[in-house]
Design an enzyme around this catalytic site. Structure first.
Site, PDB file in Angstrom:
ATOM      1  N   GLU A 117       0.842  -1.198   0.000  1.00 31.70           N
ATOM      2  CA  GLU A 117       0.000   0.000   0.000  1.00 31.70           C
ATOM      3  C   GLU A 117       0.875   1.246   0.000  1.00 31.70           C
ATOM      4  O   GLU A 117       2.104   1.162   0.162  1.00 31.70           O
ATOM      5  CB  GLU A 117      -0.938  -0.004   1.209  1.00 31.70           C
ATOM      6  CG  GLU A 117      -1.956  -1.135   1.171  1.00 31.70           C
ATOM      7  CD  GLU A 117      -2.910  -1.113   2.344  1.00 31.70           C
ATOM      8  OE1 GLU A 117      -2.640  -0.408   3.328  1.00 31.70           O
ATOM      9  OE2 GLU A 117      -3.938  -1.817   2.283  1.00 31.70           O
ATOM     10  N   HIS A 237      -8.987  10.090   4.008  1.00 30.61           N
ATOM     11  CA  HIS A 237      -8.659   9.058   3.019  1.00 30.61           C
ATOM     12  C   HIS A 237      -8.848   9.664   1.636  1.00 30.61           C
ATOM     13  O   HIS A 237      -9.876  10.298   1.372  1.00 30.61           O
ATOM     14  CB  HIS A 237      -9.556   7.837   3.196  1.00 30.61           C
ATOM     15  CG  HIS A 237      -9.024   6.623   2.508  1.00 30.61           C
ATOM     16  ND1 HIS A 237      -9.019   6.488   1.139  1.00 30.61           N
ATOM     17  CD2 HIS A 237      -8.448   5.495   3.005  1.00 30.61           C
ATOM     18  CE1 HIS A 237      -8.468   5.333   0.814  1.00 30.61           C
ATOM     19  NE2 HIS A 237      -8.116   4.708   1.937  1.00 30.61           N
ATOM     20  N   ARG A 290      -1.035   9.207   2.303  1.00 37.10           N
ATOM     21  CA  ARG A 290      -2.426   9.648   2.150  1.00 37.10           C
ATOM     22  C   ARG A 290      -2.592  11.167   2.182  1.00 37.10           C
ATOM     23  O   ARG A 290      -3.412  11.721   1.454  1.00 37.10           O
ATOM     24  CB  ARG A 290      -3.282   9.016   3.252  1.00 37.10           C
ATOM     25  CG  ARG A 290      -3.527   7.544   3.037  1.00 37.10           C
ATOM     26  CD  ARG A 290      -4.275   6.941   4.197  1.00 37.10           C
ATOM     27  NE  ARG A 290      -4.578   5.534   3.926  1.00 37.10           N
ATOM     28  CZ  ARG A 290      -5.146   4.730   4.794  1.00 37.10           C
ATOM     29  NH1 ARG A 290      -5.471   5.165   5.987  1.00 37.10           N
ATOM     30  NH2 ARG A 290      -5.404   3.479   4.477  1.00 37.10           N
ATOM     31  N   HIS A 352     -11.129   9.939   7.599  1.00 41.71           N
ATOM     32  CA  HIS A 352     -10.946   8.493   7.697  1.00 41.71           C
ATOM     33  C   HIS A 352     -10.395   8.023   9.037  1.00 41.71           C
ATOM     34  O   HIS A 352     -10.822   6.997   9.559  1.00 41.71           O
ATOM     35  CB  HIS A 352     -10.015   8.037   6.575  1.00 41.71           C
ATOM     36  CG  HIS A 352      -9.800   6.564   6.500  1.00 41.71           C
ATOM     37  ND1 HIS A 352     -10.839   5.659   6.385  1.00 41.71           N
ATOM     38  CD2 HIS A 352      -8.667   5.817   6.529  1.00 41.71           C
ATOM     39  CE1 HIS A 352     -10.358   4.432   6.346  1.00 41.71           C
ATOM     40  NE2 HIS A 352      -9.038   4.488   6.442  1.00 41.71           N
ATOM     41  N   ARG A 387      -0.736   8.667   9.553  1.00 39.60           N
ATOM     42  CA  ARG A 387      -0.732   7.224   9.770  1.00 39.60           C
ATOM     43  C   ARG A 387      -0.320   6.492   8.504  1.00 39.60           C
ATOM     44  O   ARG A 387      -0.878   6.721   7.436  1.00 39.60           O
ATOM     45  CB  ARG A 387      -2.125   6.755  10.204  1.00 39.60           C
ATOM     46  CG  ARG A 387      -2.271   5.247  10.372  1.00 39.60           C
ATOM     47  CD  ARG A 387      -3.687   4.904  10.807  1.00 39.60           C
ATOM     48  NE  ARG A 387      -4.645   5.088   9.732  1.00 39.60           N
ATOM     49  CZ  ARG A 387      -5.079   4.116   8.938  1.00 39.60           C
ATOM     50  NH1 ARG A 387      -4.613   2.887   9.099  1.00 39.60           N
ATOM     51  NH2 ARG A 387      -5.970   4.349   8.006  1.00 39.60           N
TER      52      ARG A 387
END
Length: 585
Positions: A117, A237, A290, A352, A387
């Site tokens: 990811e 997100h 992100r 998110h 994060r």
């Protein structure tokens, strides 16, 4: 008192996601455990986690690489000790889930399939297709239900922490709760209270969080004067599904998340004109962290006046797409008639993940003895200013183990000393005066509409003034608007006698408490954002658009929120005046 029940237990856990359940399972051999959950046991953010959970299991990967990726994603604001602990113990924690019976996706050779990811240098994401959280929740709920020392209290809403003064020390000795099925008040008295109540996505109008994510644990801790940290870092997100609004007033639906793994598997981002835009913003392209991707999309939408951008994975083999993302494919086909093997996916950023929360040490301990926190409700230092994808489930697992060990020792050391405090708390609760039901029950519906309207105003204020891009002017405006909305709520509460109405309608009571919690968390976000005089990670302000080394420290609110709000308002106003004078001269 039939309407004020007191329940004694050894451990009380608020929340039934990966953090709360794994903690409960680890302390259950040492005493009775009450799991208080706002909805049914399996409902919470864990269940909706699509992507996966990190673990260094590949021979080409290393703990050092995972540590480095976490620090980079967190914009070097992470607590190094927290990062080292979680990354080092991650593989063992994930394999423990496998031993419990979690059925993760495997490769053709039978090994755990590892995907990649955004922000990760290596493939280290263990997953169960695109429904990882659901599988983890299934296993943990089954194990907890089977344990004789664990008792679930479903549809029970925690309203406040119970604290007592023990000499010069303020201790947490439980929680106050409303039973949503009976509208009865309950006090749980316990040597140890674990907050694992999740995040606060619903301070914004668009969020991937489930409806239960109204910041209850963080707000309760703040009211009890526990230290709160890094609340300015709210992760949006980049890719939630965009759906044309239907104009329905009062809707509280969460948006549908398009997992980061779609980009990890090769998905590309295009604007409405068909231009791939990430090369303009970051060399890591669609695999950038992100915050970078979310701001890039936000910039594209504002530049072109578009409602959404498009995520395209149609260049990948159809069989591969369907194997990796069956849940996403089914949802889009059933709800929008889109075939993700042939059609681009319309996406927009949505709130998110709450990276800040109740400040803890390496063992989940907070500034209030007897209170521990883990999961999204906590600020452990792992995430820093942002994060890293799929680190959150891992954080909940590792910190639950550390907190279980520490809190069990605390319970053993303080059990005898706490017994007299418990008796006093139980007696005070049982002697509370009951409110009388109102004469006119018809006003309940009106009161619910008023509260929902206030919620929507608050969400709009936070999105406009404390969203992806911020400024001092906007944050001051947010502070004033939230204050005005609070005053409006107080006036309405008195006008319609909310306290009395809540005796005949539990959902009105819950809606009222949720709104109070949303106000508290919103103020924590705004105050924290005003305290940080730089842009770092998820926090971007046009007044301080660059990183400042002297600001590379957590933002900690360790005084009552009202005092912190007044102090920072004065400081920011003076700073703005000073800067205006410098410009004019």
């Amino acid at each position: 008192n039939d309407d004020h029940t007191v329940i004694n237990t050894d451990f009380v856990v608020v929340g039934s996601g990966i953090a709360g359940l794994s903690y409960a399972l680890r302390v259950a051999d040492h005493g009775k455990v009450a799991i208080v959950t706002k909805d049914v046991a399996h409902e919470g953010s864990t269940r909706y986690a699509q992507g996966g959970i990190c673990a260094v299991l590949d021979a080409n990967d290393s703990v050092e690489s995972h540590i480095s990726d976490t620090l980079v994603a967190g914009d070097f604001l992470c607590d190094l000790h927290a990062v080292e602990m979680v990354c080092s113990e991650g593989a063992a924690a994930v394999l423990e889930l496998v031993d419990m019976g979690a059925e993760f996706t495997r490769s053709s050779s039978g090994e755990l399939h590892l995907t990649r990811e955004g922000g990760h240098e290596h493939n280290r994401i263990v997953h169960a297709a695109d429904m990882t959280g659901r599988e983890i929740e299934r296993v943990l709920v089954e194990k907890a239900l089977a344990h004789p020392n664990i008792h679930f209290y479903e549809k029970h809403f925690a309203t406040d922490l119970v604290t007592v003064q023990d000499g010069e020390v303020t201790r947490c000795i439980g929680i106050d709760v409303v039973d949503r099925s009976t509208n009865k008040d309950i006090r749980f008295v316990s040597t140890v209270t674990m907050l694992a109540a999740g995040g606060a996505g619903h301070i914004y109008p668009n969020t991937t969080n489930p409806l239960v994510a109204t910041g209850d644990g963080i707000a309760m801790a703040a009211r009890a004067k526990a230290h709160i940290a890094n609340m300015e870092f709210m992760q949006f997100h980049p890719t939630s599904l965009y759906v044309e609004p239907d104009g329905a007033a009062g809707t509280r639906d969460s948006v549908f998340l398009i997992t980061e793994a779609v980009r990890g598997e090769g998905g590309l981002l295009y604007n409405a004109a068909g231009e791939r835009f990430m090369p303009k913003y970051d060399s890591r392209l669609e695999l950038a962290p992100r915050d970078v991707v979310a701001r890039s999309i936000d910039d594209q939408l504002k530049k072109h006046g578009d409602k959404c951008v498009y995520l395209d994975i149609t260049h990948k083999p159809a069989k591969e797409i369907m194997e990796h993302f069956p849940n996403i494919a089914a949802h889009l086909q059933d709800n929008l008639g889109l075939d993700i093997t042939k059609d681009r996916i319309p996406v927009v950023p949505a709130m998110h993940y709450t990276c800040g929360g109740v400040k803890t040490g390496l063992k989940g301990d907070t500034s209030l003895p007897g209170l521990y926190a883990t999961g999204e409700a906590a600020y452990t230092g792992l995430h820093g200013a942002n994060r890293l994808a799929s680190n959150s489930l891992l954080e909940g697992l590792v910190y639950s183990l550390k907190a279980a060990s520490a809190s069990t020792k605390y319970a053993q050391m303080n059990a005898r000393q706490a017994s007299s405090l418990f008796e006093d708390a139980a007696e005070e609760f049982s002697s509370r005066e009951l409110l009388s039901p109102p004469e006119d029950a018809k006003s309940v519906e009106h009161a619910l509409k008023v509260l929902m309207n206030l919620r929507q105003k608050l969400q709009a204020t936070m999105w406009e003034n404390a969203g992806i891009v911020r400024s001092n002017t906007r944050l001051l405006d947010a502070m004033e608007q939230v204050k005005r909305l609070r005053m409006e709520l107080e006036a309405i509460s008195s006008e319609v006698d909310l306290g009395s109405l809540a005796t005949i309608d539990c959902e009105l009571k819950v809606e009222h408490f949720e709104l109070l919690n949303l106000f508290t968390v919103s103020e924590l976000v705004v105050v924290s954002a005003m305290m940080r005089k730089e842009s770092r990670g998820l926090h971007y302000t046009t007044d301080y658009p660059y990183k400042v080394e002297g600001e590379r420290r957590p933002t900690v609110i360790n005084t009552p929120l009202k005092s912190a709000r007044k102090k920072i308002r004065r400081m920011v106003t003076l700073d703005m005046g000073k800067r205006e004078m410098e410009v004019s001269s």
